[in-house]
Design an enzyme around this catalytic site. Structure first.
Site, PDB file in Angstrom:
ATOM      1  N   LYS A 107       0.820  -1.216   0.000  1.00 58.31           N
ATOM      2  CA  LYS A 107       0.000   0.000   0.000  1.00 58.31           C
ATOM      3  C   LYS A 107       0.859   1.274   0.000  1.00 58.31           C
ATOM      4  O   LYS A 107       0.338   2.362  -0.223  1.00 58.31           O
ATOM      5  CB  LYS A 107      -0.957  -0.007   1.193  1.00 58.31           C
ATOM      6  CG  LYS A 107      -2.029  -1.087   1.077  1.00 58.31           C
ATOM      7  CD  LYS A 107      -3.064  -0.986   2.174  1.00 58.31           C
ATOM      8  CE  LYS A 107      -4.193  -1.983   1.985  1.00 58.31           C
ATOM      9  NZ  LYS A 107      -3.791  -3.369   2.361  1.00 58.31           N
TER      10      LYS A 107
HETATM   11  C1  LIG Z   1      -4.589  -4.485   1.781  1.00 58.04           C
HETATM   12  C2  LIG Z   1      -3.870  -5.767   1.704  1.00 58.04           C
HETATM   13  C3  LIG Z   1      -4.291  -6.823   0.852  1.00 58.04           C
HETATM   14  C4  LIG Z   1      -5.549  -6.757   0.034  1.00 58.04           C
HETATM   15  O1  LIG Z   1      -5.496  -5.846  -1.035  1.00 58.04           O
HETATM   16  P1  LIG Z   1      -6.849  -5.374  -1.735  1.00 58.04           P
HETATM   17  O2  LIG Z   1      -6.428  -4.376  -2.737  1.00 58.04           O
HETATM   18  O3  LIG Z   1      -7.683  -4.769  -0.633  1.00 58.04           O
HETATM   19  O4  LIG Z   1      -7.488  -6.574  -2.314  1.00 58.04           O
HETATM   20  C5  LIG Z   1      -3.511  -7.966   0.786  1.00 58.04           C
HETATM   21  N1  LIG Z   1      -2.405  -8.112   1.553  1.00 58.04           N
HETATM   22  C6  LIG Z   1      -1.981  -7.140   2.378  1.00 58.04           C
HETATM   23  C7  LIG Z   1      -0.765  -7.368   3.192  1.00 58.04           C
HETATM   24  C8  LIG Z   1      -2.678  -5.936   2.485  1.00 58.04           C
HETATM   25  O5  LIG Z   1      -2.250  -4.991   3.333  1.00 58.04           O
END
Ligand SMILES: *Cc1c(COP(=O)(O)O)cnc(C)c1O
Length: 433
Positions: A107
Site C-alpha cells: 500500500k
Molecule cells: C490491503 C492488503 C491486501 C488486500 O489488497 P486489496 O487491494 O484490498 O485486495 C492484501 N495483503 C496485504 C498485506 C494488504 O495490506
C-alpha cells in the site's frame, strides 16, 4: 481524462476532483470514462525501460492535464524509489515482492502517489487552508498513509488507532514520524476509531476551519498506481513465450482490479487468479453466480478480512457485468487459516521461501489454478513483509525472519501519541490547532 461515478448519478469530474472528492457525491466509486490502449511499440521495448518511464506511460492518460508531464514524472520517480524484486520460487512460479517500501506494505505505492498528487494540488495554499487527511487504522494502512504523506506540503495527517491492538512495529510506524503526521491513540477498538472518523466527516463544525478528507483505497489516486506492479513483473519475467498468470491475494479487490486495468492498457496477461481467506464472497460468486456480501470474519491474513469488497463494482464494470466473461478471465479460491499456515510451511520446507500469510494465499491459489493449466508462467503478489506478522507465522519459520534495518532504527524512536477516549476529545484536538 474524465471520471464518472459508477452509481451514474453525479457529474463527471477530472482526475483532480476525483482525488479530492474520494467518493462521488452519489456515493459511487469513480471510474475513467475511457481507457486507451498503449501502443505496441511500448510493449516491444518495455524490457529496456526503467520503472519511472513505464509507470509514467501507464498512468499519464488517467491524470490528464491536471498535473503537467514534468511534474507527474517527478512524482512517479519519487514514489518508486525502492525495489520490486521478482523471485523465482520454484520452476515457473515467481513471487513479486511488493514489500520493500518504507512501511513494508504494498500500500506504500498508492499512499505515496496519492499524497504527492494532493500535495501538488495544494502547493499554493496558505497554511490555514491545509487539507487534513483523517484515517482510522487497524494496523497496516495507517503506516503506509502516514509515511506516504510525511513532509508533503499543505497536507496534515491525523491517524487514529486502537490502543494496545496494533503490533509494536506498527505502532512505531504511526507514532514516531512527527512533522505533519500526528497519531491519536484511542481507548477502544478499530470500529470505535472508524466511527469517530465517520462522525468527523459529517460534523459541520469543521467547516471553514479544517478541510477533512480520507485516504482509503476507493480513491483513484491510491487505486490506479497499483497497475505498476504488473508492468514491472512483466518487464522482469523471462516468459520464453509462455502465457502469464497473476495471482493476487485480495480483500477489497483494489490491487487485482488495478491489474485488470493494466490488461486493458494492453499488458499481455492471460488470466487472473484471486486467493482469499474465509472472507470468500468473490470466489463464491464465481462459483454460484450469486453475489452475497457478508459481515467480515477475523483471520490470520487480517488485511484481507473484508466482507463487502468495495472495488468489486469496478471489476464488474471492466467486464461489462458479464459473468461468463469474468469467469474466462478470473479464477478464485479461498483458504482457511490452517491451510494458510500449511502453505507457509510448504514454501519454507521445499523452497526456503518465507511468505507472509497474505502472500501464502496468493501462492496456494496460483498452485491450484496451475493444476489445470500447467504450461504457463505464474506470478503471485507478496503484499507484506513477513516481519509484520510474526505472531501468526509458525515458530520454526519466525526464527529465520530478519528484522530489516529500517525497522530496527524505528524501534529506538520515541512514541508520540495523544490519548483519547471520546469523539469530543478528537474534535477539541482537531479544532485546537
Ligand atoms: C490491503 C492488503 C491486501 C488486500 O489488497 P486489496 O487491494 O484490498 O485486495 C492484501 N495483503 C496485504 C498485506 C494488504 O495490506
Amino acid at each position: 481524462m474524465m471520471y464518472h461515478s459508477l452509481n451514474n448519478n453525479a457529474p463527471q469530474v477530472s482526475f483532480r476532483e476525483a482525488v479530492v472528492n474520494g467518493l462521488a457525491p452519489d456515493k459511487g466509486l469513480y471510474f475513467p470514462l475511457e481507457i486507451k490502449q498503449l501502443p505496441d511499440s511500448f510493449f516491444e521495448k518495455i524490457k529496456d525501460l526503467d520503472h519511472t518511464t513505464i509507470a509514467f506511460e501507464a498512468i499519464k492518460q488517467f491524470v490528464g492535464d491536471d498535473i503537467p508531464e514534468t511534474d507527474l514524472k517527478e512524482i512517479v520517480r519519487e514514489v518508486l524509489s525502492f525495489d520490486f524484486p521478482l523471485v523465482e520460487v520454484e520452476d515457473g512460479i515467481h513471487a513479486l515482492e511488493l514489500y520493500h517500501g518504507p512501511t513494508l506494505a504494498f500500500k506504500d505505492i498508492g499512499a505515496r502517489f496519492m499524497a504527492r498528487c494532493l500535495g501538488y494540488f495544494n502547493r499554493n495554499k496558505e497554511t490555514q487552508e491545509k487539507v487534513t487527511v483523517l484515517v482510522a487504522t487497524s494496523g497496516d494502512t495507517g503506516g503506509a498513509v502516514a509515511n506516504g504523506f510525511y513532509n508533503v506540503n499543505g497536507v496534515e495527517v491525523v491517524i487514529l488507532y486502537p490502543s494496545g491492538k496494533v503490533s509494536d512495529i506498527q505502532e512505531k510506524q504511526l507514532t514516531t514520524l512527527g512533522k505533519n503526521i500526528s497519531a491519536i491513540e484511542v481507548d477502544g477498538t478499530f470500529d470505535d476509531c472508524q466511527a469517530m472518523v465517520k462522525k468527523a466527516f459529517l460534523d459541520g463544525d469543521f467547516e471553514g476551519k479544517r478541510t477533512l478528507t480520507s485516504a482509503n483505497s476507493i480513491n483513484v489516486a491510491r487505486w490506479l498506481p497499483q497497475m505498476f506492479y504488473y508492468f514491472f513483473a512483466y518487464r522482469a519475467l523471462k516468459t520464453q513465450g509462455k502465457q502469464v498468470i497473476f495471482s493476487v491475494p485480495s480483500g477489497n479487490f483494489g490491487n487485482i482490479c488495478a491489474g485488470m486495468m493494466a490488461q486493458k492498457l494492453g499488458l499481455p496477461i492471460h488470466h487472473f487468479v484471486t486467493g482469499t481467506n474465509a472472507n470468500k464472497i468473490v470466489p463464491d460468486y464465481l462459483k454460484t453466480g450469486d453475489y452475497v456480501p457478508q459481515p467480515s470474519v477475523a483471520t490470520i491474513s487480517n488485511a484481507m478480512d473484508v466482507g463487502a469488497p468495495s472495488n468489486f463494482i469496478r471489476i464488474q464494470k471492466i467486464y461489462n457485468n458479464d459473468l461468463a466473461e469474468l469467469r474466462s478471465q478470473l479464477s478464485g479460491y479461498s483458504y482457511s487459516d490452517h491451510e494458510t499456515r500449511e502453505g507457509m510451511q510448504y514454501l519454507f520446507k521445499h523452497y526456503e521461501y518465507i511468505a507472509d500469510p497474505h502472500g501464502a494465499i496468493g501462492y496456494l491459489a496460483l498452485k491450484e489454478y496451475l493444476k489445470d493449466d500447467p504450461k504457463v508462467t505464474g506470478v503471485f503478489l507478496e503484499t507484506a513483509h513477513p516481519v509484520k506478522f510474526l505472531d501468526v507465522i509458525p515458530e520454526n519459520i519466525v526464527a529465520h525472519i530478519q528484522l530489516p534495518e529500517a525497522i530496527k532504527a524505528l524501534l529506538h524512536k520515541e512514541k508520540k501519541a495523544e490519548k483519547i477516549s471520546t469523539y469530543q476529545q478528537l474534535k477539541n484536538s482537531l479544532l485546537a490547532d
